[in-house]
Design a protein around this motif. Structure first.
Motif, PDB file in Angstrom:
ATOM      1  N   PRO A  60       0.391 -66.643  17.369  1.00 26.40           N
ATOM      2  CA  PRO A  60       0.630 -67.589  16.917  1.00 26.40           C
ATOM      3  C   PRO A  60      -0.158 -67.799  15.992  1.00 26.40           C
ATOM      4  N   GLY A  61      -0.752 -67.863  14.155  1.00 22.35           N
ATOM      5  CA  GLY A  61      -1.812 -68.403  13.858  1.00 22.35           C
ATOM      6  C   GLY A  61      -2.554 -66.999  12.926  1.00 22.35           C
ATOM      7  N   ASN A  62      -1.917 -66.141  13.402  1.00 22.38           N
ATOM      8  CA  ASN A  62      -1.933 -64.268  13.312  1.00 22.38           C
ATOM      9  C   ASN A  62      -3.795 -64.261  13.877  1.00 22.38           C
ATOM     10  N   ALA A  63      -3.418 -64.561  15.194  1.00 20.28           N
ATOM     11  CA  ALA A  63      -4.775 -64.334  16.169  1.00 20.28           C
ATOM     12  C   ALA A  63      -4.588 -62.622  16.203  1.00 20.28           C
ATOM     13  N   ASP A  64      -6.049 -62.441  16.639  1.00 19.77           N
ATOM     14  CA  ASP A  64      -5.623 -60.829  17.434  1.00 19.77           C
ATOM     15  C   ASP A  64      -6.781 -61.030  18.697  1.00 19.77           C
ATOM     16  N   TYR A  65      -6.528 -62.512  19.190  1.00 15.53           N
ATOM     17  CA  TYR A  65      -6.076 -62.397  20.804  1.00 15.53           C
ATOM     18  C   TYR A  65      -5.904 -63.122  21.537  1.00 15.53           C
ATOM     19  N   VAL A  66      -5.805 -63.321  22.943  1.00 12.77           N
ATOM     20  CA  VAL A  66      -5.229 -64.384  23.668  1.00 12.77           C
ATOM     21  C   VAL A  66      -6.235 -65.901  23.896  1.00 12.77           C
ATOM     22  N   ASP A  67      -6.201 -66.953  24.007  1.00 15.57           N
ATOM     23  CA  ASP A  67      -7.724 -67.079  24.326  1.00 15.57           C
ATOM     24  C   ASP A  67      -7.194 -67.918  25.831  1.00 15.57           C
ATOM     25  N   LEU A  68      -7.356 -66.691  26.932  1.00 13.57           N
ATOM     26  CA  LEU A  68      -7.199 -67.219  28.246  1.00 13.57           C
ATOM     27  C   LEU A  68      -7.927 -68.617  28.340  1.00 13.57           C
ATOM     28  N   THR A  69      -8.755 -69.391  28.075  1.00  8.99           N
ATOM     29  CA  THR A  69      -9.641 -70.396  28.719  1.00  8.99           C
ATOM     30  C   THR A  69      -8.092 -71.769  28.549  1.00  8.99           C
ATOM     31  N   GLN A  70      -7.521 -71.137  27.677  1.00 13.05           N
ATOM     32  CA  GLN A  70      -6.282 -72.649  27.537  1.00 13.05           C
ATOM     33  C   GLN A  70      -5.206 -72.378  27.685  1.00 13.05           C
ATOM     34  N   LEU A  71      -5.095 -71.219  28.653  1.00 14.94           N
ATOM     35  CA  LEU A  71      -3.506 -71.628  28.850  1.00 14.94           C
ATOM     36  C   LEU A  71      -3.448 -72.727  29.970  1.00 14.94           C
ATOM     37  N   THR A  72      -4.531 -73.513  30.149  1.00 16.42           N
ATOM     38  CA  THR A  72      -3.437 -74.287  31.156  1.00 16.42           C
ATOM     39  C   THR A  72      -3.144 -75.562  30.576  1.00 16.42           C
ATOM     40  N   LEU A  73      -3.436 -75.356  28.949  1.00 11.53           N
ATOM     41  CA  LEU A  73      -3.048 -76.648  27.827  1.00 11.53           C
ATOM     42  C   LEU A  73      -1.916 -75.847  27.787  1.00 11.53           C
ATOM     43  N   HIS A  74      -0.839 -77.643  27.782  1.00 11.50           N
ATOM     44  CA  HIS A  74       0.700 -77.285  27.094  1.00 11.50           C
ATOM     45  C   HIS A  74       0.485 -76.494  25.936  1.00 11.50           C
ATOM     46  N   SER A  75       0.000 -77.096  24.720  1.00 11.08           N
ATOM     47  CA  SER A  75       0.258 -77.366  23.587  1.00 11.08           C
ATOM     48  C   SER A  75      -0.136 -75.907  23.209  1.00 11.08           C
ATOM     49  N   TYR A  76      -1.077 -75.385  23.704  1.00 12.62           N
ATOM     50  CA  TYR A  76      -1.564 -73.763  24.103  1.00 12.62           C
ATOM     51  C   TYR A  76       0.292 -72.504  24.697  1.00 12.62           C
ATOM     52  N   THR A  77       0.220 -72.914  25.224  1.00  9.08           N
ATOM     53  CA  THR A  77       1.125 -72.274  25.916  1.00  9.08           C
ATOM     54  C   THR A  77       2.438 -72.402  25.601  1.00  9.08           C
ATOM     55  N   ASP A  78       2.142 -73.505  25.582  1.00  8.91           N
ATOM     56  CA  ASP A  78       4.139 -74.154  24.750  1.00  8.91           C
ATOM     57  C   ASP A  78       3.740 -72.804  23.384  1.00  8.91           C
ATOM     58  N   GLY A  79       3.494 -72.923  22.677  1.00 11.39           N
ATOM     59  CA  GLY A  79       3.045 -71.949  21.241  1.00 11.39           C
ATOM     60  C   GLY A  79       3.427 -70.964  20.965  1.00 11.39           C
ATOM     61  N   LEU A  80       2.464 -70.486  22.565  1.00  9.97           N
ATOM     62  CA  LEU A  80       3.486 -68.832  22.637  1.00  9.97           C
ATOM     63  C   LEU A  80       4.307 -68.803  23.654  1.00  9.97           C
ATOM     64  N   PHE A  81       4.681 -69.465  24.398  1.00 11.65           N
ATOM     65  CA  PHE A  81       6.154 -69.236  24.250  1.00 11.65           C
ATOM     66  C   PHE A  81       7.247 -69.552  23.189  1.00 11.65           C
ATOM     67  N   ASP A  82       7.247 -70.529  22.617  1.00 13.43           N
ATOM     68  CA  ASP A  82       8.080 -70.429  21.437  1.00 13.43           C
ATOM     69  C   ASP A  82       8.196 -69.761  20.228  1.00 13.43           C
ATOM     70  N   ALA A  83       6.440 -69.391  20.067  1.00  8.19           N
ATOM     71  CA  ALA A  83       6.972 -67.118  19.845  1.00  8.19           C
ATOM     72  C   ALA A  83       7.646 -66.519  20.866  1.00  8.19           C
ATOM     73  N   LEU A  84       7.412 -66.224  21.708  1.00  5.38           N
ATOM     74  CA  LEU A  84       8.298 -65.260  22.092  1.00  5.38           C
ATOM     75  C   LEU A  84       9.520 -65.036  22.161  1.00  5.38           C
ATOM     76  N   ILE A  85      10.019 -67.038  22.614  1.00  7.87           N
ATOM     77  CA  ILE A  85      12.162 -66.758  22.500  1.00  7.87           C
ATOM     78  C   ILE A  85      11.978 -66.424  20.825  1.00  7.87           C
ATOM     79  N   ALA A  86      11.184 -66.991  20.065  1.00  5.90           N
ATOM     80  CA  ALA A  86      11.891 -66.238  18.289  1.00  5.90           C
ATOM     81  C   ALA A  86      12.019 -64.971  18.688  1.00  5.90           C
ATOM     82  N   GLU A  87      10.639 -64.278  19.170  1.00  4.97           N
ATOM     83  CA  GLU A  87      10.262 -62.853  18.399  1.00  4.97           C
ATOM     84  C   GLU A  87      11.890 -62.025  19.798  1.00  4.97           C
ATOM     85  N   MET A  88      12.162 -62.665  20.866  1.00  2.00           N
ATOM     86  CA  MET A  88      14.083 -61.890  21.554  1.00  2.00           C
ATOM     87  C   MET A  88      14.604 -62.323  20.887  1.00  2.00           C
ATOM     88  N   ARG A  89      14.951 -63.257  20.730  1.00  5.55           N
ATOM     89  CA  ARG A  89      16.276 -63.517  19.184  1.00  5.55           C
ATOM     90  C   ARG A  89      16.151 -62.934  17.774  1.00  5.55           C
TER      91      ARG A  89
END
Length: 321
Positions: free
Chosen positions: A78-107
């Motif tokens: 998301p946001g064309n970021a070049d890294y995953v901020d592993l310190t933010q993975l406990t925040l739902h807003s961050y993981t939700d964005g990653l998951f939504d992008a994953l499902i969109a790519e799977m589709r």
């Protein structure tokens, strides 16, 4: 080390011998001082080589952990970021964005759908079998995968379980255990250790004119930025519990070739700590993964992290020779 100081002393004496009238027999060698208040001496201490096997969660090394994370992560962050901020993975807003992008790519991308489906079958089929109402036995692999692909984004129970496994892996499994390394006895003669210790301001004096610090540098080949909290411990030879000599922290940026361990109050050593460190020491390094760069890749050289440690002595050295 002894040769180093002898060379310095020889250089000083050689300079004095330029005067033909200078009589070496008249030199008073008591309390000869090398350097002054502004001098710095660097003393090599240890090199720690950390391999992929050392950076692991149980029996799974960091490369394998990241290869599985690549399957869970969308190819384009998301946001064309070049890294995953592993310190933010406990925040739902961050993981939700990653998951939504994953499902969109799977589709939109059959290859990504196949990759995730294969992973679900290999690692999670017992969890999904009851939801899909398909037996997880090997002969049902094709039926299981077809059922998953058909409903993964339309059946709320399946979608919720995919998200649960996705979040669980990134927040819980993508971690590594502390690294342990035995430094052992450093090959510096007792007379040199005594000389350094005798030239240190005592603890509690408030002075830093004659001081000693641990310093060094860390080179990392990993596609991950790390936060390290090394703790150096004295390990008694009689088997009694180890004691902490010093503890500090350092950031290891994956985009930098070398990261500095700076001398600071956290890394200052006094005479007793110096003797403990050089006699028989071990280092324990808790590791926090901070940023993962999916496209950077892994090098398969033997060592992934190289830590060079040295001592910095501030102030002159008085020699009694």
């Amino acid at each position: 080390m002894r040769k180093f100081f002898l060379l310095l002393l020889t250089g000083a004496l050689f300079t004095a011998c330029i005067d033909k009238d200078y009589d070496l027999e008249n030199i008073d060698t008591d309390n000869v001082t090398i350097g002054g208040d502004e001098s710095k001496f660097e003393i090599p201490l240890a090199k720690v080589l950390v391999t992929l096997a050392d950076i692991a969660n149980g029996d799974v090394n960091i490369q394998e952990l990241c290869e599985k994370a690549d399957k869970w992560l969308p190819s384009n962050l998301p946001g064309n970021a070049d890294y995953v901020d592993l310190t933010q993975l406990t925040l739902h807003s961050y993981t939700d964005g990653l998951f939504d992008a994953l499902i969109a790519e799977m589709r939109s991308t059959p290859a990504k759908l196949d990759e995730v489906t294969d992973m679900i079958w290999d690692d999670y089929r017992d969890v999904f079998a009851s939801i899909l109402d398909v037996s997880p036995s090997p002969e049902n692999e094709a039926l299981f995968k077809t059922a998953f692909k058909t409903v993964y984004d339309t059946d709320d129970r399946v979608l919720d379980e995919v998200k649960s496994q996705f979040s669980g892996y990134l927040t819980e499994d993508l971690n590594v255990e502390p690294i342990d390394y035995n430094i052992g006895r450093v090959d510096i003669s007792d007379d040199v250790v005594d000389m350094i210790a005798d030239n240190l301001d005592p603890e509690g004096s408030g002075s830093s004119k004659n001081s000693l610090y641990l310093a060094g540098e860390i080179a990392s080949k990993l596609p991950i930025s790390l936060y390290l909290e090394p703790e150096l411990k004295s390990v008694p030879e009689d088997g009694s519990p180890a004691t902490t000599i010093l503890k500090f922290d350092v950031e290891v940026d994956a985009t930098k070739g070398t990261n500095e361990i700076k001398d600071s109050e956290k890394t200052r050593l006094y005479a007793e700590g110096l003797r403990q460190l050089l006699n028989n020491a071990a280092i324990n390094i808790p590791v926090t993964l901070e940023k993962y760069y999916p496209g950077k890749g892994f090098e398969t050289d033997k060592s992934q992290i190289e830590i060079k440690l040295y001592l910095i002595k501030n102030g002159g050295l008085k020699l009694d020779i």
